[in-house]
Design a protein around this motif. Structure first.
Motif, short mmCIF file in Angstrom:
data_model
loop_
_atom_site.label_atom_id
_atom_site.label_comp_id
_atom_site.label_asym_id
_atom_site.label_seq_id
_atom_site.Cartn_x
_atom_site.Cartn_y
_atom_site.Cartn_z
N GLN A 100 0.81 -1.21 0.00
CA GLN A 100 0.00 0.00 0.00
C GLN A 100 0.85 1.27 0.00
O GLN A 100 1.79 1.40 0.79
CB GLN A 100 -0.90 0.02 1.23
N VAL A 102 1.08 4.87 1.26
CA VAL A 102 0.50 5.57 2.41
C VAL A 102 0.96 7.02 2.38
O VAL A 102 2.16 7.31 2.50
CB VAL A 102 0.93 4.92 3.75
N GLU A 121 -6.41 10.74 4.53
CA GLU A 121 -5.82 9.82 3.56
C GLU A 121 -5.79 10.49 2.18
O GLU A 121 -6.84 10.86 1.64
CB GLU A 121 -6.64 8.53 3.48
N ASN A 127 -3.11 3.32 -5.23
CA ASN A 127 -4.26 2.94 -4.42
C ASN A 127 -5.46 2.56 -5.28
O ASN A 127 -6.40 1.93 -4.79
CB ASN A 127 -4.67 4.07 -3.48
N ALA A 136 -7.78 -3.02 -0.45
CA ALA A 136 -6.92 -2.78 0.71
C ALA A 136 -7.13 -1.38 1.27
O ALA A 136 -7.21 -1.18 2.48
CB ALA A 136 -5.46 -3.00 0.34
N PHE A 137 -7.21 -0.38 0.38
CA PHE A 137 -7.41 1.00 0.82
C PHE A 137 -8.77 1.14 1.49
O PHE A 137 -8.90 1.73 2.58
CB PHE A 137 -7.30 1.95 -0.37
N SER A 139 -10.67 -1.19 2.82
CA SER A 139 -10.72 -1.94 4.07
C SER A 139 -10.01 -1.19 5.20
O SER A 139 -10.45 -1.22 6.35
CB SER A 139 -10.09 -3.32 3.88
N LYS A 140 -8.92 -0.53 4.86
CA LYS A 140 -8.21 0.28 5.86
C LYS A 140 -9.12 1.38 6.39
O LYS A 140 -9.22 1.58 7.61
CB LYS A 140 -6.96 0.87 5.24
N CYS A 141 -9.79 2.10 5.49
CA CYS A 141 -10.68 3.18 5.92
C CYS A 141 -11.85 2.65 6.73
O CYS A 141 -12.23 3.24 7.75
CB CYS A 141 -11.20 3.95 4.70
N LEU A 144 -10.67 1.85 10.24
CA LEU A 144 -10.53 3.06 11.05
C LEU A 144 -11.88 3.54 11.54
O LEU A 144 -12.05 3.88 12.72
CB LEU A 144 -9.84 4.15 10.24
#
Length: 246
Positions: A100, A102, A121, A127, A136-137, A139-141, A144
């Motif tokens: 990823q 970042v 972000e 991304n 992946a992006f 899912s990260k958000c 959070l």
């Protein structure tokens, strides 16, 4: 001053977008330093995606004695090497875990043991370039938000048209009428989870961005009843000035 297209000529021929993406989080932090209440602090995180590697050879000799244990059958407490072999793996497939990009700012609350409360972000081309990167992006958000961390997504990428905010809503089974019929390729959105009575609500503030147009100010939520203005235009212009971007 207007939003530039950092990913296409003529600007792409003069300046690398990576330099701008690395600078913008620092400028956002500098701006937030004047806006955040005393108990909060912000820090940038910049990590261009790359595969992590471990130099196994370095540890070969060092690891030979790691499994050495005392042998109770030896007089005087001698040592013997215990060898343990794991079973065969249940699955072995060729794959490439997505690395990823970042480019972000994280805001913490000192009075809650430096708890993460907000994240900004900035989307990069990587991304959005492949489905696994987008997942992946997103899912990260989502992770959070699930931890009650407010999230601001800024997407200035002109070379990919996918809307990650729309994919975030798809992940949780929701939709934004403002995204139809065609989601804007450039946008910013502020998101937070808040509880009203006995229900959790996802609240969002989405705005389309446009090349040649100033960037907006968006809400950055630090707590249920505490928000500060995130002035994207000021930090963006400061970044362009430092890098001498016309």
């Amino acid at each position: 001053m207007p939003l530039r297209d950092h990913f296409r000529p003529p600007l792409d021929d003069m300046r690398h977008w990576e330099g701008f993406h690395a600078t913008w989080p620092v400028m956002i932090v500098a701006l937030l330093r004047r806006k955040l209440p005393r108990r909060y602090f912000a820090g940038p995180r910049v990590h261009p995606g790359s595969s992590a590697e471990i130099d196994v050879a370095t540890f070969h000799d060092e690891g030979e004695d790691v499994l050495a244990v005392a042998d109770p059958n030896e007089n005087g407490g001698g040592i013997a090497t215990a060898v343990w072999a794991p079973p065969r793996p249940t699955l072995a497939v060729v794959t490439d875990l997505p690395a990823q990009d970042v480019y972000e700012v994280r805001v913490y609350d000192e009075k809650r043991h430096s708890r993460l409360v907000a994240a900004v972000e900035i989307v990069s081309p990587a991304n959005k370039d492949r489905p696994e990167h987008r997942r992946a992006f997103v899912s990260k958000c989502a992770g959070l938000l699930q931890e009650r961390v407010s999230v601001v997504i800024i997407d200035p990428v002109t070379t990919r048209t996918q809307n990650l905010y729309g994919e975030l809503l798809d992940l949780i089974g929701r939709s934004d009428p403002g995204l139809s019929p065609e989601p804007p390729p450039l946008y910013t959105v502020a998101c937070r989870m808040t509880k009203r009575e006995n229900e959790w609500l996802l609240e969002t503030w989405a705005q389309a961005l446009g090349i040649g147009r100033p960037l907006p100010t968006v809400p950055l939520w630090l707590a249920d009843d505490l928000v500060v203005p995130l002035e994207l235009e000021a930090s963006y212009e400061e970044s362009c000035s430092i890098l001498n971007i016309p």
